[in-house]
Write a protein that holds these residues in place. Structure first.
Motif, short mmCIF file in Angstrom:
data_model
loop_
_atom_site.label_atom_id
_atom_site.label_comp_id
_atom_site.label_asym_id
_atom_site.label_seq_id
_atom_site.Cartn_x
_atom_site.Cartn_y
_atom_site.Cartn_z
N LYS A 3 0.85 -1.18 0.00
CA LYS A 3 0.00 0.00 0.00
C LYS A 3 0.89 1.23 0.00
O LYS A 3 1.94 1.25 0.65
N TYR A 4 0.46 2.25 -0.71
CA TYR A 4 1.18 3.52 -0.76
C TYR A 4 0.19 4.65 -0.49
O TYR A 4 -0.94 4.62 -0.95
N LEU A 44 -7.69 2.25 -2.78
CA LEU A 44 -8.23 1.70 -1.55
C LEU A 44 -8.99 2.75 -0.75
O LEU A 44 -9.97 2.45 -0.09
N ILE A 84 -4.95 6.32 -0.76
CA ILE A 84 -4.19 5.11 -0.43
C ILE A 84 -4.46 4.15 -1.57
O ILE A 84 -5.61 3.87 -1.91
N ILE A 85 -3.38 3.71 -2.18
CA ILE A 85 -3.48 2.79 -3.31
C ILE A 85 -2.70 1.52 -2.99
O ILE A 85 -1.86 1.51 -2.10
N GLN A 86 -2.99 0.48 -3.74
CA GLN A 86 -2.17 -0.72 -3.66
C GLN A 86 -1.45 -0.84 -4.99
O GLN A 86 -2.06 -0.67 -6.05
N ALA A 93 3.50 2.83 -8.12
CA ALA A 93 2.92 3.90 -7.31
C ALA A 93 3.30 5.27 -7.89
O ALA A 93 2.46 6.17 -7.97
N ARG A 112 5.20 4.46 1.36
CA ARG A 112 4.67 3.11 1.55
C ARG A 112 4.03 3.04 2.93
O ARG A 112 4.56 3.55 3.90
N VAL A 113 2.88 2.42 3.00
CA VAL A 113 2.19 2.20 4.27
C VAL A 113 2.79 0.95 4.89
O VAL A 113 2.91 -0.09 4.23
N ASP A 115 3.27 -2.45 7.04
CA ASP A 115 2.42 -3.62 7.28
C ASP A 115 3.12 -4.53 8.29
O ASP A 115 4.18 -4.18 8.82
N THR A 140 -9.84 -4.67 7.49
CA THR A 140 -8.79 -3.97 6.74
C THR A 140 -7.61 -4.86 6.42
O THR A 140 -6.60 -4.40 5.91
#
Length: 141
Positions: A3-4, A44, A84-86, A93, A112-113, A115, A140
């Motif tokens: 995810k970004y 997302l 927020i995208i994947q 991204a 980047r998110v 995880d 989520t």
């Protein structure tokens, strides 16, 4: 897939330009951008933010947090919204970020998110384990 977060920031000149634009044209451009990400299956979440005058800052510099109403003193850039995208890679991204219909004075910061893999060394930690449960409860994960 990672995810970004795409963080939209604009300087004062860009905000002034935005305020003079045909708002329906802005809605249409952003709507088409959002729709393209939805159709590609990468979007997302995403939201715009209200005017900075409606916000506030909680400053933790002192012994107790201090709340200050907006607009914010010497702010050179305003945080206006996010997506927020994947994406399969940092490069993908970046490609989506470059398609955003923003003009001069605006920037997208792409991060980047994190995880669970970022906390693998702490897998036994109570709150790392709770986070896993919370993600399942919130849907989520």
């Amino acid at each position: 897939m990672a995810k970004y977060m795409l963080i939209m920031r604009s300087n004062e000149a860009a905000v002034e330009d935005y305020e003079s634009m045909d708002f329906e044209a802005v809605i249409n451009a952003m709507g088409a951008y959002n729709e393209s990400m939805m159709k590609a299956g990468v979007l997302l979440a995403g939201e715009g933010l209200s005017d900075a005058k409606e916000g506030f800052v909680v400053d933790f510099a002192g012994e107790t947090p201090i709340v200050t109403d907006g607009p914010y003193g010497e702010t050179h850039e305003l945080f206006n919204g996010f997506w927020i995208i994947q994406a399969s890679s940092k490069e993908e991204a970046a490609e989506w970020a470059k398609r955003c219909p923003l003009g001069p004075g605006s920037k997208l910061e792409v991060r980047r998110v994190t995880d669970e893999t970022d906390f693998a060394d702490y897998a036994d930690n109570e709150y790392v384990q709770k986070e896993e449960q919370w993600r399942e409860e919130l849907g989520t994960k």
